[in-house]
Design a protein around this motif. Sequence first.
Motif, short mmCIF file in Angstrom:
data_model
loop_
_atom_site.label_atom_id
_atom_site.label_comp_id
_atom_site.label_asym_id
_atom_site.label_seq_id
_atom_site.Cartn_x
_atom_site.Cartn_y
_atom_site.Cartn_z
N UNK A 8 0.88 -1.25 -0.02
CA UNK A 8 -0.08 -0.17 0.06
C UNK A 8 0.87 1.08 -0.13
N UNK A 9 2.16 1.33 0.75
CA UNK A 9 2.78 2.64 1.23
C UNK A 9 3.55 2.74 -0.43
N UNK A 10 3.97 1.74 -0.96
CA UNK A 10 4.72 1.72 -2.26
C UNK A 10 3.88 2.28 -3.40
N UNK A 11 2.54 1.67 -3.43
CA UNK A 11 1.43 2.03 -4.41
C UNK A 11 1.06 3.36 -4.40
N UNK A 12 0.73 3.75 -3.11
CA UNK A 12 0.47 5.12 -2.87
C UNK A 12 1.49 6.11 -3.13
N UNK A 25 -9.46 15.78 -1.98
CA UNK A 25 -10.53 14.93 -2.51
C UNK A 25 -9.35 13.68 -3.29
N UNK A 26 -8.55 14.38 -4.07
CA UNK A 26 -7.84 13.58 -5.03
C UNK A 26 -6.78 12.70 -4.11
N UNK A 27 -6.51 13.07 -3.05
CA UNK A 27 -5.73 12.35 -2.01
C UNK A 27 -6.43 11.09 -1.58
N UNK A 28 -7.59 11.57 -1.04
CA UNK A 28 -8.55 10.35 -0.68
C UNK A 28 -9.02 9.58 -1.75
N UNK A 29 -9.26 9.76 -2.91
CA UNK A 29 -9.58 8.88 -4.06
C UNK A 29 -8.44 7.92 -4.41
N UNK A 30 -7.05 8.60 -4.42
CA UNK A 30 -5.91 8.03 -4.45
C UNK A 30 -5.71 6.64 -3.43
N UNK A 32 -7.98 5.35 -1.69
CA UNK A 32 -9.17 4.42 -1.72
C UNK A 32 -8.75 3.41 -3.06
N UNK A 33 -8.36 4.35 -4.06
CA UNK A 33 -7.70 3.24 -5.05
C UNK A 33 -6.58 2.40 -4.89
N UNK A 34 -5.63 2.80 -4.25
CA UNK A 34 -4.70 2.02 -3.70
C UNK A 34 -5.04 0.86 -2.73
#
Length: 158
Positions: A8-12, A25-30, A32-34
């Motif tokens: 998760x840390x690597x992908x995020x 908003x985009x940090x939260x979406x990122x 969630x997607x991660x």
Amino acid sequence: MRHALSLFVGLYGLWLALSGHYTPFLLAIGAACTAFAVAVALRMDVVDHEGHPIHLGYRIPLYWSWLTIQILLSALTVTRIVLSPRLRIDPVLETLPSSQKSDLGKVIYANSITLTPGTLSTNVTADGIEVHALTRRGMDELKEGGMDRRVTAVEGEE
């Protein structure tokens, strides 16, 4: 769970570096997607010590640094051989012993051999790795065991 958290840390972190957008908003979406991607990877049972080898820790970047230098040196050697008016090759195919204990260690060793210009891993067995080398000197350098020892050191104790 350590592997999932590390994934998760690597992908995020990759998502943050590539997106360039830092609004809440985009940090939260990122995030969630991660989290969804990690959940799918867990469900597929692909998050393990071989697929995501965090147990190698700091040793793997040090090994990559050394391997990069070896790749460059081998590339210069192969370039000199190919551009020489007399093509001085002496192809050799031999099986080299490998001292790695795990499959991951053997894969790292075999891939390191293949990444180094002038050598190619053709088969991995329980006893060793079959290697094709462009020259006898290249095979002799592998037989000295420097790369084998370094990969075994990277592998460490599991």
